[in-house]
Design a protein around this motif. Sequence first.
Motif, PDB file in Angstrom:
ATOM      1  N   GLY A 199       0.798  -1.216   0.000  1.00  0.00           N
ATOM      2  CA  GLY A 199       0.000   0.000   0.000  1.00  0.00           C
ATOM      3  C   GLY A 199       0.827   1.260   0.000  1.00  0.00           C
ATOM      4  N   LYS A 200       2.109   1.155  -0.352  1.00  0.00           N
ATOM      5  CA  LYS A 200       2.989   2.319  -0.400  1.00  0.00           C
ATOM      6  C   LYS A 200       3.109   2.831  -1.832  1.00  0.00           C
ATOM      7  CE  LYS A 200       5.760   0.758   3.549  1.00  0.00           C
ATOM      8  NZ  LYS A 200       7.116   0.382   4.031  1.00  0.00           N
ATOM      9  N   SER A 201       3.408   4.099  -1.949  1.00  0.00           N
ATOM     10  CA  SER A 201       3.496   4.716  -3.268  1.00  0.00           C
ATOM     11  C   SER A 201       4.658   4.138  -4.076  1.00  0.00           C
ATOM     12  CB  SER A 201       3.693   6.230  -3.135  1.00  0.00           C
ATOM     13  OG  SER A 201       3.943   6.816  -4.397  1.00  0.00           O
ATOM     14  N   LYS A 202       4.412   3.948  -5.358  1.00  0.00           N
ATOM     15  CA  LYS A 202       5.456   3.502  -6.271  1.00  0.00           C
ATOM     16  C   LYS A 202       6.172   4.683  -6.925  1.00  0.00           C
ATOM     17  CE  LYS A 202       4.442  -0.114  -8.814  1.00  0.00           C
ATOM     18  NZ  LYS A 202       3.757  -1.104  -9.691  1.00  0.00           N
ATOM     19  N   GLY A 203       5.875   5.877  -6.433  1.00  0.00           N
ATOM     20  CA  GLY A 203       6.548   7.063  -6.957  1.00  0.00           C
ATOM     21  C   GLY A 203       5.924   7.597  -8.217  1.00  0.00           C
ATOM     22  N   ASP A 204       4.670   7.225  -8.486  1.00  0.00           N
ATOM     23  CA  ASP A 204       4.024   7.671  -9.715  1.00  0.00           C
ATOM     24  C   ASP A 204       2.533   7.855  -9.438  1.00  0.00           C
ATOM     25  OD1 ASP A 204       3.670   8.376 -12.351  1.00  0.00           O
ATOM     26  OD2 ASP A 204       3.501   6.314 -13.065  1.00  0.00           O
ATOM     27  N   GLN A 205       1.919   8.753 -10.183  1.00  0.00           N
ATOM     28  CA  GLN A 205       0.480   8.972 -10.112  1.00  0.00           C
ATOM     29  C   GLN A 205      -0.176   8.521 -11.392  1.00  0.00           C
ATOM     30  OE1 GLN A 205      -0.689  12.748  -7.215  1.00  0.00           O
ATOM     31  NE2 GLN A 205      -0.826  12.967  -9.409  1.00  0.00           N
ATOM     32  N   GLY A 206      -1.458   8.272 -11.305  1.00  0.00           N
ATOM     33  CA  GLY A 206      -2.259   7.982 -12.478  1.00  0.00           C
ATOM     34  C   GLY A 206      -3.672   8.470 -12.253  1.00  0.00           C
ATOM     35  N   MET A 207      -4.500   8.311 -13.251  1.00  0.00           N
ATOM     36  CA  MET A 207      -5.916   8.658 -13.118  1.00  0.00           C
ATOM     37  C   MET A 207      -6.673   7.392 -12.753  1.00  0.00           C
ATOM     38  SD  MET A 207      -8.224  10.990 -13.146  1.00  0.00           S
ATOM     39  CE  MET A 207      -7.434  12.374 -13.986  1.00  0.00           C
ATOM     40  N   LEU A 208      -7.195   7.354 -11.523  1.00  0.00           N
ATOM     41  CA  LEU A 208      -7.956   6.208 -11.042  1.00  0.00           C
ATOM     42  C   LEU A 208      -9.393   6.353 -11.524  1.00  0.00           C
ATOM     43  CD1 LEU A 208      -7.520   3.681  -9.226  1.00  0.00           C
ATOM     44  CD2 LEU A 208      -8.481   5.028  -7.360  1.00  0.00           C
ATOM     45  N   ILE A 209      -9.857   5.342 -12.251  1.00  0.00           N
ATOM     46  CA  ILE A 209     -11.186   5.399 -12.866  1.00  0.00           C
ATOM     47  C   ILE A 209     -11.993   4.190 -12.393  1.00  0.00           C
ATOM     48  CG2 ILE A 209     -12.468   5.416 -15.036  1.00  0.00           C
ATOM     49  CD1 ILE A 209      -9.888   6.498 -16.374  1.00  0.00           C
ATOM     50  N   GLU A 210     -13.190   4.459 -11.828  1.00  0.00           N
ATOM     51  CA  GLU A 210     -14.034   3.378 -11.329  1.00  0.00           C
ATOM     52  C   GLU A 210     -15.450   3.556 -11.874  1.00  0.00           C
ATOM     53  OE1 GLU A 210     -15.348   1.246  -7.092  1.00  0.00           O
ATOM     54  OE2 GLU A 210     -14.176   3.116  -7.097  1.00  0.00           O
ATOM     55  N   TRP A 211     -16.046   2.451 -12.262  1.00  0.00           N
ATOM     56  CA  TRP A 211     -17.407   2.503 -12.771  1.00  0.00           C
ATOM     57  C   TRP A 211     -18.217   1.326 -12.228  1.00  0.00           C
ATOM     58  CZ3 TRP A 211     -13.128   0.881 -15.241  1.00  0.00           C
ATOM     59  CH2 TRP A 211     -13.140  -0.363 -15.866  1.00  0.00           C
ATOM     60  N   LYS A 212     -19.524   1.538 -12.121  1.00  0.00           N
ATOM     61  CA  LYS A 212     -20.421   0.499 -11.636  1.00  0.00           C
ATOM     62  C   LYS A 212     -21.201  -0.161 -12.774  1.00  0.00           C
ATOM     63  CE  LYS A 212     -19.407   1.195  -7.314  1.00  0.00           C
ATOM     64  NZ  LYS A 212     -18.583   0.195  -6.582  1.00  0.00           N
ATOM     65  N   ASN A 213     -21.642   0.658 -13.703  1.00  0.00           N
ATOM     66  CA  ASN A 213     -22.419   0.112 -14.825  1.00  0.00           C
ATOM     67  C   ASN A 213     -22.101   0.890 -16.093  1.00  0.00           C
ATOM     68  OD1 ASN A 213     -24.250  -1.514 -16.159  1.00  0.00           O
ATOM     69  ND2 ASN A 213     -25.984  -0.155 -15.714  1.00  0.00           N
ATOM     70  N   GLY A 214     -20.825   0.888 -16.427  1.00  0.00           N
ATOM     71  CA  GLY A 214     -20.378   1.604 -17.610  1.00  0.00           C
ATOM     72  C   GLY A 214     -20.071   3.060 -17.322  1.00  0.00           C
ATOM     73  N   GLY A 215     -19.578   3.761 -18.340  1.00  0.00           N
ATOM     74  CA  GLY A 215     -19.209   5.160 -18.218  1.00  0.00           C
ATOM     75  C   GLY A 215     -18.101   5.477 -19.198  1.00  0.00           C
ATOM     76  N   SER A 216     -17.642   6.723 -19.186  1.00  0.00           N
ATOM     77  CA  SER A 216     -16.589   7.122 -20.118  1.00  0.00           C
ATOM     78  C   SER A 216     -15.683   8.161 -19.472  1.00  0.00           C
ATOM     79  CB  SER A 216     -17.186   7.685 -21.410  1.00  0.00           C
ATOM     80  OG  SER A 216     -17.912   8.881 -21.151  1.00  0.00           O
ATOM     81  N   TYR A 217     -14.442   8.168 -19.945  1.00  0.00           N
ATOM     82  CA  TYR A 217     -13.455   9.155 -19.503  1.00  0.00           C
ATOM     83  C   TYR A 217     -12.810   9.732 -20.751  1.00  0.00           C
ATOM     84  CZ  TYR A 217      -9.175  11.176 -17.633  1.00  0.00           C
ATOM     85  OH  TYR A 217      -8.152  12.030 -17.326  1.00  0.00           O
ATOM     86  N   SER A 218     -12.808  11.070 -20.844  1.00  0.00           N
ATOM     87  CA  SER A 218     -12.316  11.734 -22.050  1.00  0.00           C
ATOM     88  C   SER A 218     -11.187  12.693 -21.735  1.00  0.00           C
ATOM     89  CB  SER A 218     -13.451  12.511 -22.743  1.00  0.00           C
ATOM     90  OG  SER A 218     -14.482  11.647 -23.149  1.00  0.00           O
ATOM     91  N   VAL A 219     -10.205  12.745 -22.628  1.00  0.00           N
ATOM     92  CA  VAL A 219      -9.134  13.729 -22.593  1.00  0.00           C
ATOM     93  C   VAL A 219      -9.329  14.636 -23.797  1.00  0.00           C
ATOM     94  CG1 VAL A 219      -6.649  14.115 -22.704  1.00  0.00           C
ATOM     95  CG2 VAL A 219      -7.555  12.182 -21.392  1.00  0.00           C
ATOM     96  N   LEU A 220      -9.492  15.936 -23.537  1.00  0.00           N
ATOM     97  CA  LEU A 220      -9.764  16.915 -24.585  1.00  0.00           C
ATOM     98  C   LEU A 220      -8.480  17.657 -24.936  1.00  0.00           C
ATOM     99  CD1 LEU A 220     -12.433  16.366 -22.908  1.00  0.00           C
ATOM    100  CD2 LEU A 220     -13.243  18.552 -23.800  1.00  0.00           C
ATOM    101  N   LEU A 221      -8.231  17.804 -26.237  1.00  0.00           N
ATOM    102  CA  LEU A 221      -6.969  18.339 -26.724  1.00  0.00           C
ATOM    103  C   LEU A 221      -7.185  19.672 -27.428  1.00  0.00           C
ATOM    104  CD1 LEU A 221      -5.696  15.007 -28.340  1.00  0.00           C
ATOM    105  CD2 LEU A 221      -5.388  15.781 -25.987  1.00  0.00           C
ATOM    106  N   ASP A 222      -6.428  20.665 -27.020  1.00  0.00           N
ATOM    107  CA  ASP A 222      -6.417  21.939 -27.722  1.00  0.00           C
ATOM    108  C   ASP A 222      -5.728  21.741 -29.073  1.00  0.00           C
ATOM    109  OD1 ASP A 222      -4.793  24.698 -28.223  1.00  0.00           O
ATOM    110  OD2 ASP A 222      -6.707  25.080 -27.210  1.00  0.00           O
ATOM    111  N   SER A 223      -6.028  22.585 -30.000  1.00  0.00           N
ATOM    112  CA  SER A 223      -5.455  22.451 -31.346  1.00  0.00           C
ATOM    113  C   SER A 223      -3.937  22.561 -31.360  1.00  0.00           C
ATOM    114  CB  SER A 223      -6.051  23.511 -32.282  1.00  0.00           C
ATOM    115  OG  SER A 223      -5.802  24.819 -31.770  1.00  0.00           O
ATOM    116  N   SER A 224      -3.358  23.172 -30.328  1.00  0.00           N
ATOM    117  CA  SER A 224      -1.904  23.342 -30.289  1.00  0.00           C
ATOM    118  C   SER A 224      -1.177  22.094 -29.782  1.00  0.00           C
ATOM    119  CB  SER A 224      -1.546  24.528 -29.383  1.00  0.00           C
ATOM    120  OG  SER A 224      -1.970  24.269 -28.040  1.00  0.00           O
ATOM    121  N   VAL A 225      -1.931  21.123 -29.260  1.00  0.00           N
ATOM    122  CA  VAL A 225      -1.296  19.956 -28.641  1.00  0.00           C
ATOM    123  C   VAL A 225      -0.781  18.971 -29.691  1.00  0.00           C
ATOM    124  CG1 VAL A 225      -1.681  17.958 -27.148  1.00  0.00           C
ATOM    125  CG2 VAL A 225      -2.665  20.184 -26.548  1.00  0.00           C
ATOM    126  N   ILE A 226      -1.596  18.673 -30.668  1.00  0.00           N
ATOM    127  CA  ILE A 226      -1.225  17.711 -31.708  1.00  0.00           C
ATOM    128  C   ILE A 226      -0.645  18.473 -32.888  1.00  0.00           C
ATOM    129  CG2 ILE A 226      -2.022  15.858 -33.193  1.00  0.00           C
ATOM    130  CD1 ILE A 226      -2.282  15.185 -30.297  1.00  0.00           C
TER     131      ILE A 226
END
Length: 751
Positions: free
Chosen positions: A583-610
């Motif tokens: 239960g100790k940190s591995k020195g990194d973070q992430g986005m923890l995503i949990e769902w019960k009956n489906g769902g979605s997670y989106s990353v939105l990109l500004d035109s300057s990113v790509i």
Amino acid sequence: MNLEYIELSRKKRFDLWVGRRLTGKYTRDTGLWRFAVVSMWLLSCVAVAVAAMGMSTGFGSLFDVVTGIALNTIAMAFSAAFITVVLAIIGARVPRFTTGSFLYMNVLVYFILYFSEFGWKGALVYSVLFTVTAAGLGLLAWLLARVGGRRRVALWAASMAVIVMAGFYVRLDTIENSADRADGNDVHAQASSFPDPSEPGEYAYRSFTYGSGKDRHRSEFGDETDELSVSVNASDYIKNWPWLREKFWGFDERRLPLNGRVWMPEGDGPFPLVLMVHGNHLMEKFSDEGYGYLGELLASRGMIAISVDENFLNYSVWSGIPKEDMKLRAWLLLQHVRQLQVFSQREESPFHGRVDFGRIAMLGHSRGGQAAAMAADRKQWFPEDKSLPEEDSYSIQAVVALAPTDTEVEGKRTELKDVSYLTLQGAKDADLVNFYGDRQYGRVAFSPNSEAFKASLYIEDANHSQFNTMWGRSDNAWPTGLFVRPPELLAAEDQRQVAEAYVSAFLETALRDNEEYEPLFLDYRLGLSFLPQTRYYNQYESGRFERIADFNGKDRAVLSPGVTAEASGLADWRLAEALDRQGKSKGDQGMLIEWKNGGSYSVLLDSSVIKEPSNEDVLMFSLAYIEHEIEDGLQEDKLLENESLEEAGISIDVEVVDRSGNAARLPLSQFMVTNRQSSTRFTWLPGMEDEFSEGKYKNSEESVFQSFGLPLEAFLKQNNQFDLSDWSRVTLIFNGSPGKVMLDDLGWMRE
């Protein structure tokens, strides 16, 4: 009557009383109890012999075992006799010598188990059980000797039935893993044609040694060495060199030898150089021979491989281990580079003109894996050391870490920049139960368009020790190794086959610019034709990777300039630390995503990113499965061993959308299987997972990331209206059943 006479009379009366009590002190130890005493003595000798196997003196196992048994016999006789006298004096109406033997054995076994990482509770319970069993076997033997006819046969049959059932429960013999290989796409067809990097190359090679010429224990580094090396003074890095260690080796920290086993290709060269170093094992059981299988393979493929001897820095039951040995191990690796530079200048040396010091790799196992990375980070660890080779006289291009440690040294950890890095770890590693190489993997960075890359491989049925041919099958010294035994381990040759394939492919890529093997690090399934049958998890990132989000900030909705996030239908989505088994940190973070009956997670990109995307680019991210439940309520431990997340009820789609609303959506399983996490049971003893090593084995799983590479061309084929140059959104769509994952390192790789 004077006082002196009274005192004398009291003394005589006391002596007479003691004499009467001691008369017949053994009379209660009848034939029945004598059988119990003999049985306890025999099994205490077995316990001591097993313990002696893990406490090497350097004089050989036979000496250790015989000495241990002799000392145990003497100690048991004197201890039981002393307790007998005490019990006789107090008038205890028990078989006194038997009781003394019972108490002695119980204390003996308790301390053996306690110092074998049982913890005091486990040591107490199992020492009592073992002692009672030993006494019970003696009583059973007495009973068998007395009864006759059918009753003896029945008693023998019952005894054998108990033994057989216990044997089935313990399951000391390893069962070969039956998990199916992962499936997906047409990868099997590709795998059959993918070149096997574990096959020997075209080079003939020779093997020889260099050393101090004064080694007391190994003639190949002593008077039979092929080339003499100098000794080095490490007194700046170590202060505690016990006299027992000096007596064993014949030197102290001021005269450390530079010993190496060499496998060198025939031919003019110059050849890349690979220095290999073992980790911490019993000092008296030498470890440097254990990587000959890698040395031979690499030499056949045109690389000079050297297994470095650092056994004198390892642990001994009798003299401990030097403090801060990690840094010293790294320092010695660099001293070997300096020594090899000296050799290469001598015309009579086999190294003359044949070493390419601009192409060096450091390979280490366990503590050696951490030392290898530290040696590549010289500016942090040895900025002022003038005894090391000139910084511009050599270049460490690559580091390989087999089940490495990642201990903080002097309040710091190694940071690597533009150095290729590979780490391998077994999920059934009972020594280093956490994937510490994963932490170092996260601290490897690249300049834009760097040719370097990093990769990791998590191997479900691999352990710690079998990467070294000298360390045996168990990760723990006896007696701990008798009880900590993860089931279904890979056979030793299979585990080393994985190491051969990945180390060879990695060094061919990093040192010899052979790009044909690089796809293996992005997708392990390309190697299924030559990799042993088990489950794998791989990560990969190169200097061509352009990160969109690393999820190391504080705001879940704003990931980086021009990059935001949103979610729909999820039970939870938040930034969280990646955690190890404790239960100790591995020195990194992430986005923890949990769902019960489906769902979605989106990353939105500004035109300057790509910028200037190509259909040959690859969308990449890492995903770690955290936990889930099947819809009908079945828990994960009831799933089949070879079940993927899709088979368990979890389905994930990936959708990309441009600013005109054109979308392309594909199942993630089209690109890579999303296996559930590997779960490991470390011991067969009931209730002991929480007790061993202060709860070291308590949690059966560690969340390990899997890299996913999704060619953008696949999305264009699914919807040719999708405008890659106007790409605005990436969405993970979670279908149906409850689940939890962690997302990290979202970006794309330029081809």
